[in-house]
Design an enzyme around this catalytic site. Structure first.
Site, PDB file in Angstrom:
ATOM      1  CG  ASN A  71      -0.408   0.744   2.396  1.00  0.00           C
ATOM      2  OD1 ASN A  71      -0.485   1.985   2.474  1.00  0.00           O
ATOM      3  ND2 ASN A  71       0.179   0.007   3.333  1.00  0.00           N
ATOM      4  CB  ILE A  73      -2.875   4.973   2.114  1.00  0.00           C
ATOM      5  CG1 ILE A  73      -3.310   3.500   2.036  1.00  0.00           C
ATOM      6  CG2 ILE A  73      -4.059   5.905   2.340  1.00  0.00           C
ATOM      7  CD1 ILE A  73      -4.337   3.176   0.996  1.00  0.00           C
ATOM      8  CB  CYS A 132       4.346   6.879   7.265  1.00  0.00           C
ATOM      9  SG  CYS A 132       3.293   6.592   5.826  1.00  0.00           S
TER      10      CYS A 132
HETATM   11  C1  LIG Z   1      -3.720   0.177   4.006  1.00  0.00           C
HETATM   12  C2  LIG Z   1      -2.777   0.414   5.141  1.00  0.00           C
HETATM   13  C3  LIG Z   1      -2.686   1.686   5.730  1.00  0.00           C
HETATM   14  C4  LIG Z   1      -1.821   1.915   6.793  1.00  0.00           C
HETATM   15  N1  LIG Z   1      -1.781   3.158   7.361  1.00  0.00           N
HETATM   16  C5  LIG Z   1      -0.994   3.374   8.450  1.00  0.00           C
HETATM   17  C6  LIG Z   1      -1.019   4.635   9.104  1.00  0.00           C
HETATM   18  O1  LIG Z   1      -1.753   5.556   8.742  1.00  0.00           O
HETATM   19  N2  LIG Z   1      -0.198   4.796  10.177  1.00  0.00           N
HETATM   20  C7  LIG Z   1       0.611   3.804  10.650  1.00  0.00           C
HETATM   21  O2  LIG Z   1       1.318   4.015  11.650  1.00  0.00           O
HETATM   22  N3  LIG Z   1       0.631   2.582  10.050  1.00  0.00           N
HETATM   23  C8  LIG Z   1      -0.147   2.354   8.969  1.00  0.00           C
HETATM   24  N4  LIG Z   1      -0.152   1.115   8.372  1.00  0.00           N
HETATM   25  C9  LIG Z   1       0.708   0.038   8.906  1.00  0.00           C
HETATM   26  C10 LIG Z   1      -0.068  -0.881   9.849  1.00  0.00           C
HETATM   27  O3  LIG Z   1      -0.536  -0.167  10.966  1.00  0.00           O
HETATM   28  C11 LIG Z   1       0.812  -2.060  10.320  1.00  0.00           C
HETATM   29  O4  LIG Z   1       1.935  -1.558  11.013  1.00  0.00           O
HETATM   30  C12 LIG Z   1       1.297  -2.934   9.171  1.00  0.00           C
HETATM   31  O5  LIG Z   1       0.322  -3.023   8.153  1.00  0.00           O
HETATM   32  C13 LIG Z   1       1.706  -4.340   9.602  1.00  0.00           C
HETATM   33  O6  LIG Z   1       0.593  -5.044  10.099  1.00  0.00           O
HETATM   34  P1  LIG Z   1      -0.303  -6.075   9.194  1.00  0.00           P
HETATM   35  O7  LIG Z   1       0.674  -6.905   8.411  1.00  0.00           O
HETATM   36  O8  LIG Z   1      -1.075  -6.871  10.184  1.00  0.00           O
HETATM   37  O9  LIG Z   1      -1.176  -5.236   8.318  1.00  0.00           O
HETATM   38  C14 LIG Z   1      -1.007   0.871   7.309  1.00  0.00           C
HETATM   39  C15 LIG Z   1      -1.113  -0.409   6.718  1.00  0.00           C
HETATM   40  C16 LIG Z   1      -1.984  -0.648   5.661  1.00  0.00           C
HETATM   41  C17 LIG Z   1      -2.080  -2.029   5.082  1.00  0.00           C
END
Ligand SMILES: Cc1cc2nc3c(=O)[nH]c(=O)nc-3n(C[C@H](O)[C@H](O)[C@H](O)COP(=O)(O)O)c2cc1C
Length: 310
Positions: A71, A73, A132
């Site tokens: 992603n 975003i 980020c």
């Molecule tokens: C679509 C998307 C948007 C995310 N937006 C943020 C965000 O705004 N701030 C942040 O600290 N992490 C953001 N993350 C990271 C997640 O909080 C997390 O650290 C990361 O996806 C790993 O976890 P997962 O594999 O279970 O998704 C985002 C992840 C995804 C997939």
């Protein structure tokens, strides 16, 4: 009455169970309330908030990969004022424990966000996203760095945030480093109450037919089951180096996955992009943790923290 104590204390934030959701994958909480009562979560972690609203990056912003997703975003969010006015009332009415994730341009903006969130009752804890990968558009393709890749900057930013608020402060770190203990220790030295890890791993995918990157931002962050073993190992590394607790995340899709993070040393866990596939995944994991404890004769979930047998 619960036979098992699921309550944990994450750096001063009391959570009724050790499961929250990962920032950016759960909106502002209300979006998921049609699927389950979101106040059942140990905490709701909201999408990164910036001082001003952000529209995010140009599309495409998401691409599915084997066992995960990329992603970029770009921190699309409503901004602090709209969060306080429009999103917060729902969370407070439901009596949710709130972790407000923040993103700023420089330490002063982080401090301002933390100060205002505390003053206006907008959070029970602050999670500062110093990691980020998606906010400077294509710069990372040309070798830009994240705040959390520099221990010196982590120290400076953490101190600035801590001096602005009495709320528990969690520092969210990037896995895109050689040694996760270095930024984690810098956060601890700066006064952080916990560290959150991992954010996404930098990645890129190219369509061979068009020869174009799949994401409008060229590069993005990889999340999902593909990154889980990396995340567990980084939690393990960080926990051995730190005295403060860790909020573990990265690819958690099941109770067994969540347990791995607790056993590696995390005090609590966050379910991320699995909520896209199964909106009540976090709730199922809470229920699964209790069942596991009953089955294993464990009366306090805290006894599992760091209990991996080596
Ligand atoms: C679509 C998307 C948007 C995310 N937006 C943020 C965000 O705004 N701030 C942040 O600290 N992490 C953001 N993350 C990271 C997640 O909080 C997390 O650290 C990361 O996806 C790993 O976890 P997962 O594999 O279970 O998704 C985002 C992840 C995804 C997939």
């Amino acid at each position: 009455m619960n036979a098992v104590n699921l309550q944990v204390n994450l750096g001063g934030l009391v959570m009724k169970n050790p499961v929250t959701v990962a920032s950016g994958t759960f909106g502002y909480g209300a979006e998921y309330d049609q699927y389950f009562d979101v106040s059942r979560l140990g905490a709701v972690t909201v999408k990164s908030l910036t001082l001003k609203p952000r529209a995010g990056n140009k599309p495409p912003r998401i691409f599915e990969t084997p066992a995960g997703m990329l992603n970029a975003i770009g921190l699309q969010n409503v901004g602090l004022d709209a969060y306080l006015a429009d999103k917060l009332p729902f969370l407070r009415e439901k009596n949710c424990t709130i972790i407000a994730n923040i993103y700023g341009y420089g330490p002063d903006e982080y401090a301002e966000l933390a100060r205002r969130l505390e003053a206006e009752g907008g959070a029970d804890a602050i999670e500062a996203n110093l990691s980020c990968p998606n906010v400077h558009d294509a710069r990372h393709a040309r070798g830009g760095t994240l705040v959390s890749q520099s221990p010196e900057k982590v120290l400076e930013y953490t101190r600035a945030i801590k001096s602005a608020t009495k709320l528990p402060v969690f520092i969210k770190l990037s896995p895109n480093v050689a040694d996760i203990a270095a930024p984690a220790l810098a956060a601890q030295e700066g006064g952080a109450d916990a560290v959150s890890l991992i954010n996404t791993l930098l990645g890129m995918d190219i369509d061979p037919e068009t020869r174009r990157p799949r994401l409008g931002n060229i590069v993005g962050g990889l999340s999902g089951p593909a990154i889980r073993p990396v995340a567990v190992k980084m939690v393990w590394d960080a926990c051995r180096a730190l005295d403060i607790p860790v909020l573990g995340m990265g690819g958690i899709a099941s109770t067994g996955d969540a347990l791995q993070f607790l056993l590696a040393g995390a005090r609590a866990v966050a379910v991320g992009c699995m909520s896209f596939r199964q909106p009540d995944a976090a709730l199922k994991i809470i229920e699964g943790l209790e069942e596991y404890c009953i089955r294993q004769g464990i009366t306090d979930i805290n006894d599992l923290v760091g209990a991996v047998r080596i």
